[in-house]
Design a protein around this motif. Sequence first.
Motif, PDB file in Angstrom:
ATOM      1  N   ARG A  69       0.825  -1.202   0.000  1.00  0.00           N
ATOM      2  CA  ARG A  69       0.000   0.000   0.000  1.00  0.00           C
ATOM      3  C   ARG A  69       0.866   1.260   0.000  1.00  0.00           C
ATOM      4  N   TRP A  70       1.979   1.215   0.702  1.00  0.00           N
ATOM      5  CA  TRP A  70       2.872   2.364   0.824  1.00  0.00           C
ATOM      6  C   TRP A  70       3.947   2.401  -0.258  1.00  0.00           C
ATOM      7  N   GLU A  71       3.917   1.483  -1.190  1.00  0.00           N
ATOM      8  CA  GLU A  71       4.931   1.413  -2.249  1.00  0.00           C
ATOM      9  C   GLU A  71       5.113   2.731  -3.009  1.00  0.00           C
ATOM     10  N   PRO A  72       4.029   3.442  -3.398  1.00  0.00           N
ATOM     11  CA  PRO A  72       4.221   4.696  -4.146  1.00  0.00           C
ATOM     12  C   PRO A  72       4.956   5.773  -3.348  1.00  0.00           C
ATOM     13  N   VAL A  73       4.953   5.662  -2.024  1.00  0.00           N
ATOM     14  CA  VAL A  73       5.556   6.681  -1.161  1.00  0.00           C
ATOM     15  C   VAL A  73       7.021   6.361  -0.862  1.00  0.00           C
ATOM     16  N   ARG A  74       7.416   5.125  -1.066  1.00  0.00           N
ATOM     17  CA  ARG A  74       8.734   4.633  -0.644  1.00  0.00           C
ATOM     18  C   ARG A  74       9.911   5.489  -1.129  1.00  0.00           C
ATOM     19  N   ASP A  75       9.892   5.956  -2.356  1.00  0.00           N
ATOM     20  CA  ASP A  75      11.021   6.705  -2.919  1.00  0.00           C
ATOM     21  C   ASP A  75      10.871   8.216  -2.797  1.00  0.00           C
ATOM     22  N   LEU A  76       9.850   8.672  -2.123  1.00  0.00           N
ATOM     23  CA  LEU A  76       9.639  10.112  -1.961  1.00  0.00           C
ATOM     24  C   LEU A  76      10.490  10.654  -0.815  1.00  0.00           C
ATOM     25  N   PRO A  77      10.677  11.969  -0.770  1.00  0.00           N
ATOM     26  CA  PRO A  77      11.464  12.576   0.320  1.00  0.00           C
ATOM     27  C   PRO A  77      10.832  12.319   1.687  1.00  0.00           C
ATOM     28  N   PRO A  78      11.633  12.388   2.743  1.00  0.00           N
ATOM     29  CA  PRO A  78      11.110  12.163   4.102  1.00  0.00           C
ATOM     30  C   PRO A  78       9.950  13.087   4.464  1.00  0.00           C
ATOM     31  N   SER A  79       9.973  14.316   3.981  1.00  0.00           N
ATOM     32  CA  SER A  79       8.878  15.246   4.298  1.00  0.00           C
ATOM     33  C   SER A  79       7.559  14.737   3.712  1.00  0.00           C
ATOM     34  N   ALA A  80       7.596  14.179   2.520  1.00  0.00           N
ATOM     35  CA  ALA A  80       6.384  13.650   1.896  1.00  0.00           C
ATOM     36  C   ALA A  80       5.875  12.434   2.664  1.00  0.00           C
ATOM     37  N   LYS A  81       6.794  11.596   3.142  1.00  0.00           N
ATOM     38  CA  LYS A  81       6.401  10.429   3.936  1.00  0.00           C
ATOM     39  C   LYS A  81       5.746  10.867   5.239  1.00  0.00           C
ATOM     40  N   LEU A  82       6.306  11.889   5.868  1.00  0.00           N
ATOM     41  CA  LEU A  82       5.747  12.392   7.111  1.00  0.00           C
ATOM     42  C   LEU A  82       4.347  12.961   6.891  1.00  0.00           C
ATOM     43  N   VAL A  83       4.174  13.751   5.846  1.00  0.00           N
ATOM     44  CA  VAL A  83       2.867  14.332   5.540  1.00  0.00           C
ATOM     45  C   VAL A  83       1.858  13.213   5.267  1.00  0.00           C
ATOM     46  N   ALA A  84       2.260  12.182   4.523  1.00  0.00           N
ATOM     47  CA  ALA A  84       1.361  11.064   4.233  1.00  0.00           C
ATOM     48  C   ALA A  84       0.965  10.344   5.519  1.00  0.00           C
ATOM     49  N   LYS A  85       1.913  10.146   6.408  1.00  0.00           N
ATOM     50  CA  LYS A  85       1.619   9.450   7.670  1.00  0.00           C
ATOM     51  C   LYS A  85       0.675  10.273   8.542  1.00  0.00           C
ATOM     52  N   VAL A  86       0.875  11.578   8.592  1.00  0.00           N
ATOM     53  CA  VAL A  86      -0.023  12.441   9.370  1.00  0.00           C
ATOM     54  C   VAL A  86      -1.432  12.389   8.771  1.00  0.00           C
ATOM     55  N   LEU A  87      -1.527  12.410   7.455  1.00  0.00           N
ATOM     56  CA  LEU A  87      -2.844  12.331   6.813  1.00  0.00           C
ATOM     57  C   LEU A  87      -3.505  10.976   7.065  1.00  0.00           C
ATOM     58  N   GLU A  88      -2.704   9.935   7.225  1.00  0.00           N
ATOM     59  CA  GLU A  88      -3.264   8.623   7.540  1.00  0.00           C
ATOM     60  C   GLU A  88      -3.989   8.671   8.895  1.00  0.00           C
ATOM     61  N   TYR A  89      -3.427   9.372   9.852  1.00  0.00           N
ATOM     62  CA  TYR A  89      -4.011   9.450  11.189  1.00  0.00           C
ATOM     63  C   TYR A  89      -5.073  10.532  11.314  1.00  0.00           C
ATOM     64  N   GLU A  90      -4.910  11.642  10.615  1.00  0.00           N
ATOM     65  CA  GLU A  90      -5.804  12.792  10.782  1.00  0.00           C
ATOM     66  C   GLU A  90      -6.896  12.886   9.722  1.00  0.00           C
ATOM     67  N   ASP A  91      -6.863  12.062   8.706  1.00  0.00           N
ATOM     68  CA  ASP A  91      -7.867  11.991   7.650  1.00  0.00           C
ATOM     69  C   ASP A  91      -7.796  13.162   6.667  1.00  0.00           C
ATOM     70  N   SER A 124       2.902  18.459  -3.237  1.00  0.00           N
ATOM     71  CA  SER A 124       3.003  18.394  -4.705  1.00  0.00           C
ATOM     72  C   SER A 124       3.581  17.046  -5.141  1.00  0.00           C
ATOM     73  N   ARG A 125       4.569  16.541  -4.400  1.00  0.00           N
ATOM     74  CA  ARG A 125       5.144  15.228  -4.727  1.00  0.00           C
ATOM     75  C   ARG A 125       4.124  14.112  -4.501  1.00  0.00           C
ATOM     76  N   LEU A 126       3.353  14.212  -3.436  1.00  0.00           N
ATOM     77  CA  LEU A 126       2.330  13.208  -3.157  1.00  0.00           C
ATOM     78  C   LEU A 126       1.210  13.253  -4.196  1.00  0.00           C
ATOM     79  N   GLU A 127       0.860  14.444  -4.663  1.00  0.00           N
ATOM     80  CA  GLU A 127      -0.169  14.560  -5.705  1.00  0.00           C
ATOM     81  C   GLU A 127       0.327  13.999  -7.034  1.00  0.00           C
ATOM     82  N   GLU A 128       1.609  14.187  -7.329  1.00  0.00           N
ATOM     83  CA  GLU A 128       2.188  13.641  -8.569  1.00  0.00           C
ATOM     84  C   GLU A 128       2.071  12.124  -8.623  1.00  0.00           C
ATOM     85  N   THR A 129       2.172  11.482  -7.478  1.00  0.00           N
ATOM     86  CA  THR A 129       2.096  10.020  -7.425  1.00  0.00           C
ATOM     87  C   THR A 129       0.686   9.523  -7.107  1.00  0.00           C
ATOM     88  N   ASP A 130      -0.287  10.420  -7.121  1.00  0.00           N
ATOM     89  CA  ASP A 130      -1.701  10.083  -6.870  1.00  0.00           C
ATOM     90  C   ASP A 130      -1.922   9.435  -5.506  1.00  0.00           C
TER      91      ASP A 130
END
Length: 88
Positions: free
Chosen positions: A17-39, A62-68
């Motif tokens: 499930r997290w495969e698209p996020v794996r190669d993104l910068p740490p900031s993008a991973k952090l934002v994705a994780k926060v959105l996982e918890y905060e909706d 912007s990086r997270l939107e690029e990877t949908d």
Amino acid sequence: MSATDAEAAGEDATTDRWEPVRDLPPSAKLVAKVLEYEDTLSQSELAEETLLPPRTVRYALSRLEETDVVESRFSFTDARKRLYSLEL
């Protein structure tokens, strides 16, 4: 199937499930994780939650939107703001 096999299968599903996020910068991973918890959060709320500068949050989104991985929509209460939610 043993309990260990079931746990491994569950971990594989989560990992895939997290495969698209794996190669993104740490900031993008952090934002994705926060959105996982905060909706759903705005950019300014994400900056508060992650303690990242607004510019870094903007780049991460912007990086997270690029990877949908993230979906954005206009806020009904304030059309100047966009709300972001995780699409994993």
